[in-house]
Design a protein around this motif. Structure first.
Motif, PDB file in Angstrom:
ATOM      1  N   GLN A  38       0.836  -1.192   0.000  1.00  0.00           N
ATOM      2  CA  GLN A  38       0.000   0.000   0.000  1.00  0.00           C
ATOM      3  C   GLN A  38       0.873   1.245   0.000  1.00  0.00           C
ATOM      4  N   LEU A  39       0.285   2.298  -0.531  1.00  0.00           N
ATOM      5  CA  LEU A  39       0.929   3.599  -0.576  1.00  0.00           C
ATOM      6  C   LEU A  39      -0.035   4.595   0.048  1.00  0.00           C
ATOM      7  N   LEU A  40       0.400   5.259   1.102  1.00  0.00           N
ATOM      8  CA  LEU A  40      -0.422   6.240   1.794  1.00  0.00           C
ATOM      9  C   LEU A  40       0.190   7.616   1.586  1.00  0.00           C
ATOM     10  N   VAL A  41      -0.611   8.552   1.102  1.00  0.00           N
ATOM     11  CA  VAL A  41      -0.149   9.925   0.879  1.00  0.00           C
ATOM     12  C   VAL A  41      -1.079  10.868   1.633  1.00  0.00           C
ATOM     13  N   VAL A  42      -0.500  11.710   2.485  1.00  0.00           N
ATOM     14  CA  VAL A  42      -1.263  12.639   3.317  1.00  0.00           C
ATOM     15  C   VAL A  42      -0.730  14.044   3.095  1.00  0.00           C
ATOM     16  N   GLY A  43      -1.631  14.993   2.947  1.00  0.00           N
ATOM     17  CA  GLY A  43      -1.210  16.382   2.815  1.00  0.00           C
ATOM     18  C   GLY A  43      -2.406  17.314   2.768  1.00  0.00           C
ATOM     19  N   PRO A  44      -2.251  18.538   3.234  1.00  0.00           N
ATOM     20  CA  PRO A  44      -3.371  19.490   3.218  1.00  0.00           C
ATOM     21  C   PRO A  44      -3.866  19.785   1.809  1.00  0.00           C
ATOM     22  N   ASP A  50      -7.320  18.590   0.897  1.00  0.00           N
ATOM     23  CA  ASP A  50      -8.479  19.371   1.335  1.00  0.00           C
ATOM     24  C   ASP A  50      -8.927  20.339   0.246  1.00  0.00           C
ATOM     25  N   VAL A  51      -7.963  20.875  -0.481  1.00  0.00           N
ATOM     26  CA  VAL A  51      -8.260  21.844  -1.533  1.00  0.00           C
ATOM     27  C   VAL A  51      -8.795  21.145  -2.784  1.00  0.00           C
ATOM     28  N   LYS A  52      -8.180  20.005  -3.114  1.00  0.00           N
ATOM     29  CA  LYS A  52      -8.563  19.260  -4.313  1.00  0.00           C
ATOM     30  C   LYS A  52      -8.745  17.795  -3.943  1.00  0.00           C
ATOM     31  N   PRO A  53      -9.939  17.392  -3.536  1.00  0.00           N
ATOM     32  CA  PRO A  53     -10.155  16.000  -3.113  1.00  0.00           C
ATOM     33  C   PRO A  53      -9.925  15.023  -4.261  1.00  0.00           C
ATOM     34  N   ALA A  54      -9.467  13.834  -3.896  1.00  0.00           N
ATOM     35  CA  ALA A  54      -9.267  12.765  -4.875  1.00  0.00           C
ATOM     36  C   ALA A  54     -10.538  11.949  -5.037  1.00  0.00           C
ATOM     37  N   ARG A  55     -10.642  11.284  -6.158  1.00  0.00           N
ATOM     38  CA  ARG A  55     -11.763  10.400  -6.428  1.00  0.00           C
ATOM     39  C   ARG A  55     -11.282   8.951  -6.455  1.00  0.00           C
ATOM     40  N   PRO A  56     -12.092   8.006  -5.981  1.00  0.00           N
ATOM     41  CA  PRO A  56     -11.681   6.603  -6.039  1.00  0.00           C
ATOM     42  C   PRO A  56     -11.572   6.134  -7.481  1.00  0.00           C
ATOM     43  N   VAL A  60      -6.122  -0.238  -6.374  1.00  0.00           N
ATOM     44  CA  VAL A  60      -7.217   0.723  -6.274  1.00  0.00           C
ATOM     45  C   VAL A  60      -6.774   1.906  -5.440  1.00  0.00           C
ATOM     46  N   LEU A  61      -7.165   3.094  -5.843  1.00  0.00           N
ATOM     47  CA  LEU A  61      -6.916   4.321  -5.079  1.00  0.00           C
ATOM     48  C   LEU A  61      -8.189   4.677  -4.338  1.00  0.00           C
ATOM     49  N   THR A  62      -8.063   4.888  -3.021  1.00  0.00           N
ATOM     50  CA  THR A  62      -9.214   5.186  -2.180  1.00  0.00           C
ATOM     51  C   THR A  62      -8.966   6.463  -1.385  1.00  0.00           C
ATOM     52  N   PRO A  63      -9.806   7.491  -1.535  1.00  0.00           N
ATOM     53  CA  PRO A  63      -9.689   8.671  -0.661  1.00  0.00           C
ATOM     54  C   PRO A  63     -10.096   8.304   0.767  1.00  0.00           C
ATOM     55  N   LEU A  64      -9.435   8.913   1.744  1.00  0.00           N
ATOM     56  CA  LEU A  64      -9.765   8.689   3.138  1.00  0.00           C
ATOM     57  C   LEU A  64     -10.615   9.840   3.672  1.00  0.00           C
ATOM     58  N   ALA A  65     -11.166   9.642   4.852  1.00  0.00           N
ATOM     59  CA  ALA A  65     -11.965  10.689   5.506  1.00  0.00           C
ATOM     60  C   ALA A  65     -11.016  11.666   6.184  1.00  0.00           C
ATOM     61  N   GLY A  66     -10.296  12.381   5.385  1.00  0.00           N
ATOM     62  CA  GLY A  66      -9.256  13.306   5.806  1.00  0.00           C
ATOM     63  C   GLY A  66      -8.444  13.640   4.579  1.00  0.00           C
ATOM     64  N   PRO A  67      -7.460  14.514   4.668  1.00  0.00           N
ATOM     65  CA  PRO A  67      -6.695  14.911   3.489  1.00  0.00           C
ATOM     66  C   PRO A  67      -5.656  13.849   3.110  1.00  0.00           C
ATOM     67  N   ALA A  68      -6.121  12.729   2.567  1.00  0.00           N
ATOM     68  CA  ALA A  68      -5.220  11.621   2.296  1.00  0.00           C
ATOM     69  C   ALA A  68      -5.847  10.647   1.311  1.00  0.00           C
ATOM     70  N   ARG A 107       4.058   8.317  -8.544  1.00  0.00           N
ATOM     71  CA  ARG A 107       4.403   9.388  -9.482  1.00  0.00           C
ATOM     72  C   ARG A 107       3.158  10.161  -9.920  1.00  0.00           C
ATOM     73  N   ASP A 108       2.076   9.432 -10.205  1.00  0.00           N
ATOM     74  CA  ASP A 108       0.847  10.100 -10.653  1.00  0.00           C
ATOM     75  C   ASP A 108       0.240  10.961  -9.545  1.00  0.00           C
ATOM     76  N   ILE A 109       0.166  10.414  -8.325  1.00  0.00           N
ATOM     77  CA  ILE A 109      -0.436  11.148  -7.209  1.00  0.00           C
ATOM     78  C   ILE A 109       0.383  12.385  -6.857  1.00  0.00           C
ATOM     79  N   LEU A 110       1.694  12.222  -6.767  1.00  0.00           N
ATOM     80  CA  LEU A 110       2.532  13.350  -6.382  1.00  0.00           C
ATOM     81  C   LEU A 110       2.544  14.420  -7.464  1.00  0.00           C
ATOM     82  N   ALA A 111       2.516  14.021  -8.719  1.00  0.00           N
ATOM     83  CA  ALA A 111       2.502  15.004  -9.797  1.00  0.00           C
ATOM     84  C   ALA A 111       1.244  15.865  -9.743  1.00  0.00           C
ATOM     85  N   GLU A 112       0.136  15.282  -9.309  1.00  0.00           N
ATOM     86  CA  GLU A 112      -1.126  16.014  -9.281  1.00  0.00           C
ATOM     87  C   GLU A 112      -1.315  16.830  -8.014  1.00  0.00           C
TER      88      GLU A 112
END
Length: 255
Positions: free
Chosen positions: A189-195, A198-204, A212-220, A242-247
């Motif tokens: 698994q890869l967990l990415v957390v950052g404020p 909050d500004v641009k939520p991710a979509r599953p 699978v990429l899953t947004p959490l109930a928080g900025p992650a 690479r895709d998540i960090l680039a975005e």
């Protein structure tokens, strides 16, 4: 109780590394960072963990600091004569406006081994985290040992993520069935957390056939992946990173 006791300790500040201390099989080396900030590599100095070993890594990234903490090789959980499980505890703390990339090598659960691995993370409200975990069930051509792994993350004092996965002999049935690992020998698994989330939520979304990429109930977000082997698992997680960090976090190094 027999076994090795060893703890590696790291404290990172914007000015440097006031604490960099390894013991036994956990040697630490300051290495060249791929981008801004500091980088430390865990270098295995002996075969571990064996049954009864108690290993720990403690890292504190203080306010405004940036640290990449990685490993030179995989961690191989090995069998021993004792029936006492080995343990590997990772405790990470990231302060305000600080950043940590925790990128260890895979944990390989060799046949006959028994390991309890736990990672606990405490994040300030403005902290950033990139965390990768990989597990390989058995060496080539052998069944796995017993491996129970738990990851717990708190942000600003509140729970953000808490997950446990067990595999191998002695773990309740179903872990290798179609609802969990479905016969795959590598999971991660890869967990990415950052404020920024909050500004641009991710979509599953699905990432290929077994991730699978899953947004959490928080900025992650968390990416969960399965693969037939460690090499293909790393490719899936690296591509997702690479895709998540680039975005969302384009200035965060990932190497």
């Amino acid at each position: 109780m027999s076994g090795v006791r060893a703890t590696a300790r790291i404290v990172a500040t914007p000015a440097g590394l006031p604490v960099l201390s390894g013991e036994g099989p956990l040697a630490l080396r300051r290495t060249r960072a791929a981008g801004p900030g500091l980088r430390v590599t865990v270098v295995g100095a002996m075969s571990a963990p064996l049954g009864g070993d108690r290993l720990a890594v403690e890292a504190e990234v203080r306010e405004g600091a940036r640290l990449t903490l990685d490993a030179a090789a995989a961690t191989v959980s090995l069998p021993s004569r004792t029936a006492v499980p080995a343990s590997y505890d990772v405790r990470l703390s990231v302060g305000e406006h600080a950043e940590l990339c925790w990128l260890p090598g895979p944990v390989i659960s060799a046949y006959g081994s028994d390991l309890r691995a736990r990672t606990r993370v405490e994040l300030a409200a403005t902290a950033r985290l990139v965390l990768r975990e990989e597990q390989v069930l058995g060496r080539h051509g052998e069944p796995p040992g017993t491996l129970v792994s738990r990851l717990t993350v708190h942000r600003a004092g509140r729970p953000l993520f808490d997950q446990e996965l067990g595999s191998g002999p002695g773990v309740p049935g179903g872990w290798d069935g179609p609802a969990v690992l479905a016969g795959h020998r590598a999971t991660g698994q890869l967990l990415v957390v950052g404020p920024e989330f909050d500004v641009k939520p991710a979509r599953p979304r699905l990432l290929g056939e077994s991730a699978v990429l899953t947004p959490l109930a928080g900025p992650a977000v968390v990416v969960t992946a399965l693969a037939p082997d460690a090499l293909r698992l790393r490719r899936v997680l690296d591509e997702a990173a690479r895709d998540i960090l680039a975005e969302w976090l384009p200035d965060v190094p990932y190497r």
